[in-house]
Design a protein around this motif. Structure first.
Motif, PDB file in Angstrom:
ATOM      1  N   THR A  20       0.924  -1.194  -0.108  1.00 53.49           N
ATOM      2  CA  THR A  20      -0.029  -0.121  -0.027  1.00 53.49           C
ATOM      3  C   THR A  20       0.876   1.140  -0.097  1.00 53.49           C
ATOM      4  O   THR A  20       1.531   1.559   0.914  1.00 53.49           O
ATOM      5  CB  THR A  20      -0.866   0.019   1.213  1.00 53.49           C
ATOM      6  OG1 THR A  20      -1.737  -1.259   1.137  1.00 53.49           O
ATOM      7  CG2 THR A  20      -2.129   1.044   1.140  1.00 53.49           C
ATOM      8  N   VAL A  21       0.634   1.867  -0.910  1.00 55.92           N
ATOM      9  CA  VAL A  21       1.635   3.168  -1.129  1.00 55.92           C
ATOM     10  C   VAL A  21       0.874   4.375  -0.624  1.00 55.92           C
ATOM     11  O   VAL A  21      -0.423   4.461  -0.694  1.00 55.92           O
ATOM     12  CB  VAL A  21       1.786   3.721  -2.640  1.00 55.92           C
ATOM     13  CG1 VAL A  21       2.551   4.965  -2.761  1.00 55.92           C
ATOM     14  CG2 VAL A  21       2.401   2.153  -3.393  1.00 55.92           C
ATOM     15  N   ARG A  22       1.464   5.030   0.209  1.00 50.89           N
ATOM     16  CA  ARG A  22       1.041   6.185   0.860  1.00 50.89           C
ATOM     17  C   ARG A  22       1.412   7.543   0.081  1.00 50.89           C
ATOM     18  O   ARG A  22       2.841   7.707   0.020  1.00 50.89           O
ATOM     19  CB  ARG A  22       1.279   6.130   2.325  1.00 50.89           C
ATOM     20  CG  ARG A  22       0.454   7.087   3.064  1.00 50.89           C
ATOM     21  CD  ARG A  22       1.118   7.302   4.629  1.00 50.89           C
ATOM     22  NE  ARG A  22       0.443   8.319   5.437  1.00 50.89           N
ATOM     23  CZ  ARG A  22      -0.471   8.017   6.532  1.00 50.89           C
ATOM     24  NH1 ARG A  22      -0.601   6.754   6.846  1.00 50.89           N
ATOM     25  NH2 ARG A  22      -0.548   9.104   6.967  1.00 50.89           N
ATOM     26  N   VAL A  23       0.538   8.350  -0.098  1.00 57.65           N
ATOM     27  CA  VAL A  23       1.023   9.661  -0.858  1.00 57.65           C
ATOM     28  C   VAL A  23       0.526  10.920   0.000  1.00 57.65           C
ATOM     29  O   VAL A  23      -0.605  10.978   0.472  1.00 57.65           O
ATOM     30  CB  VAL A  23       0.443   9.617  -2.209  1.00 57.65           C
ATOM     31  CG1 VAL A  23       0.864  11.150  -3.091  1.00 57.65           C
ATOM     32  CG2 VAL A  23       0.793   8.455  -3.153  1.00 57.65           C
ATOM     33  N   THR A  24       1.578  11.626   0.232  1.00 52.80           N
ATOM     34  CA  THR A  24       1.288  12.875   0.909  1.00 52.80           C
ATOM     35  C   THR A  24       1.046  13.982   0.022  1.00 52.80           C
ATOM     36  O   THR A  24       1.726  14.380  -0.636  1.00 52.80           O
ATOM     37  CB  THR A  24       2.257  13.097   2.040  1.00 52.80           C
ATOM     38  OG1 THR A  24       2.586  12.069   2.989  1.00 52.80           O
ATOM     39  CG2 THR A  24       1.996  14.284   3.037  1.00 52.80           C
TER      40      THR A  24
END
Ligand SMILES: *[C@@H]1O[C@H](CO)[C@@H](O)[C@H](O)[C@H]1NC(C)=O
Ligand SMILES: *[C@@H]1O[C@H](CO)[C@@H](O)[C@H](O)[C@H]1NC(C)=O
Ligand SMILES: *[C@@H]1O[C@H](CO)[C@@H](O)[C@H](O)[C@H]1NC(C)=O
Ligand SMILES: *[C@@H]1O[C@H](CO)[C@@H](O)[C@H](O)[C@H]1NC(C)=O
Ligand SMILES: *[C@@H]1O[C@H](CO)[C@@H](O)[C@H](O)[C@H]1NC(C)=O
Length: 496
Positions: A20-24
């Motif tokens: 799961t990629v987290r993008v800010t």
């Protein structure tokens, strides 16, 4: 459950988490970086709609209630009527539905494709009668669309544009009290040599524009005059820019529509266009006219499917951010890239995406930055459109997409303690090539009584927001109350 199954379960869970990629997403809410007007997203329609033999076949009926409802859904909007057919049109102020029966020997070998999608290839002259014009203008008034009409520049005498027919149209228009937003002269004049064996040089065309401008100053002082100026025409790069497309519709495959490197092609071209205008000292803003995802009539089964939405939404985001004034979608009707189906007049996913865009997205553009993702996650933000009264001034609308095969988590540190309204758009049955689109799980369509659906049915979420693989969405922060959005900026229209 045995121990083996439990282990397997945790292993899967672990893979899930790792994947799961987290993008800010950071956003500057102190100042807008651009401002676009309510006509930012507009549509095009081929003037060939008036051709008698097409009129019989097609279902774009100006009097159709469905058509009017769909058009209202995208209002306010410019509607640019033109295309190749514009240069074969003659206006007749006599209300006789006679069409000239001409068998013109075409100057180049015409390739007969599917007639529906190559309307532009019909090089026969035809007549638009006063009653057709009446119907058109009545429709525009009813649905709140502002017409820009392309005048036939192939009417020529002694090497110059011959304006008597245009004057007839203008005088008729005035006599009826019709309002137009603008006029245009000729379609893609750089193609005339190929099209009719009649090259018109940029200088000559420039003179023709001056002639038309003179009439407009007299008859329609507050309308736009769109068109390729001589400077633009003489600059190959600028010209290419003005007829921008990403991919060839005849060879496009689904992957092209979700390929970040293809989507990345647009911004540099717009920047180039902007810098050329700047160099030339022009304060004019750029319109992206006749734009769609793929040239060559669009890509069959793709340009009108869910997957086309990625390119369309990304284009709107990039264009707004870079100060493009108006993006004209080719086309509302006809072609694989149409917004509504030729036969059934059922809206395609891009219609609903545009409808949603017009509802949720306002004029002030905010500066968004993402921490990473190599273009697989693309996000934009504007102040929320408050026209519907559903959201208050000060709200922010993020919109964007996840092109990855896995869910991403979008973190909005600035709004981590706010309720967020998610409007997730997923494909209907059939995945990316689906002909329908779901908003928060409900397939979008006209209601049983034929009206537009209520799309203000958000899913309330908190940051980080999970965005499923290969989907796009709008995310409203109703309680954002940011200064950049508190007062509506007065839009500086390009209308003189
Ligand atoms: C936000 O934009 C304003 C105006 O461009 C700028 O002065 C300010 O430094 C920016 N804030 C941040 C945190 O980048
Ligand atoms: C056009 O004219 C030709 C020759 O005069 C005739 O054969 C044909 O039927 C006409 N077509 C129409 C649509 O009137
Ligand atoms: C079509 O119209 C143009 C002028 O708009 C004229 O020059 C041309 O001769 C016409 N063609 C036919 C076949 O009538
Ligand atoms: C947007 O923000 C980025 C990062 O803070 C900055 O580099 C860029 O100049 C900003 N763009 C505009 C138009 O202000
Ligand atoms: C998604 O999956 C397809 C097929 O499984 C693959 O071809 C494609 O490269 C993947 N795309 C991304 C962005 O990972």
């Amino acid at each position: 459950m045995n121990i083996y199954a439990i282990l397997l379960f945790f292993q899967k869970l672990a893979i899930c988490y790792a994947g799961t990629v987290r993008v800010t997403v950071q956003v500057n809410t102190s100042m807008p970086i651009q401002n676009v007007g309510p006509h930012f997203v507009s549509v095009a329609l081929e003037a060939g709609i008036f051709r008698e033999k097409r009129k019989v076949k097609h279902n774009f009926k100006f009097r159709s209630e469905t058509m009017q409802t769909l058009a209202k859904g995208l209002s306010p909007s410019y509607i640019r009527m033109g295309g190749t057919s514009a240069d074969f049109l003659t206006f007749s102020d006599e209300n006789v539905e006679t069409v000239r029966n001409t068998s013109w020997n075409l100057p180049y070998e015409m390739v007969e494709h599917d007639a529906y999608f190559n309307i532009g290839k019909d090089l026969n002259n035809y007549t638009m009668t006063a009653s057709m014009w009446d119907e058109t203008l009545q429709f525009m008034k009813t649905v709140g669309w502002d017409l820009i009409f392309d005048i036939n520049v192939l009417k020529r005498e002694n090497g110059k544009w011959e304006p008597s027919n245009a004057l007839m149209l203008m005088k008729y228009t005035i006599s009826k009290g019709y309002k137009l937003a603008g006029w245009e002269l000729g379609n893609e004049p750089n193609d005339f040599r190929k099209l009719v064996g009649l090259p018109i040089t940029p200088d000559t065309l420039g003179q023709d524009f001056v002639t038309l401008k003179g009439f407009l100053d007299n008859y329609f002082p507050n309308t736009l005059l769109l068109g390729p100026s001589t400077t633009q025409l003489s600059h190959k790069k600028a010209r290419e820019y003005f007829t921008d497309y990403y991919i060839d519709g005849r060879t496009a495959v689904t992957e092209d529509f979700i390929n970040p490197s293809i989507l990345d092609k647009l911004a540099p071209e717009i920047k180039l266009g902007n810098s050329i205008l700047k160099q030339k000292g022009s304060k004019k803003k750029i319109w992206l006219g006749e734009t769609s995802s793929a040239f060559g009539g669009g890509a069959p089964g793709l340009s009108n499917a869910y997957v086309a939405g990625f390119m369309w939404l990304d284009k709107l985001g990039v264009c707004a951010k870079l100060g493009i004034d108006v993006v004209v979608r080719q086309s509302f009707y006809e072609g694989h890239y149409a917004m509504v189906d030729y036969d059934t007049v059922t809206p395609f996913p891009d219609y609903w995406l545009t409808f949603a865009y017009k509802n949720f997205v306002g004029g002030n553009v905010l500066n968004v930055t993402l921490d990473q993702t190599k273009g697989y996650v693309r996000m934009y933000a504007h102040c929320t459109n408050t026209r519907s009264g559903r959201y208050e001034a000060g709200s922010v609308t993020f919109y964007g997409m996840n092109l990855m095969n896995t869910t991403v988590q979008i973190a909005l540190p600035k709004f981590h303690d706010h309720d967020l309204h998610l409007y997730l758009m997923e494909p209907g049955d059939g995945g990316l090539t689906s002909g329908s689109v779901k908003l928060n799980g409900v397939e979008l369509s006209l209601t049983e009584t034929g009206s537009l659906p209520n799309i203000y049915i958000p899913k309330t979420v908190r940051s980080p927001v999970k965005i499923p693989a290969q989907t796009f969405m709008f995310l409203v922060v109703p309680s954002a109350d940011v200064s950049a959005c508190r007062t509506d900026q007065i839009y500086k229209s390009s209308v003189p």
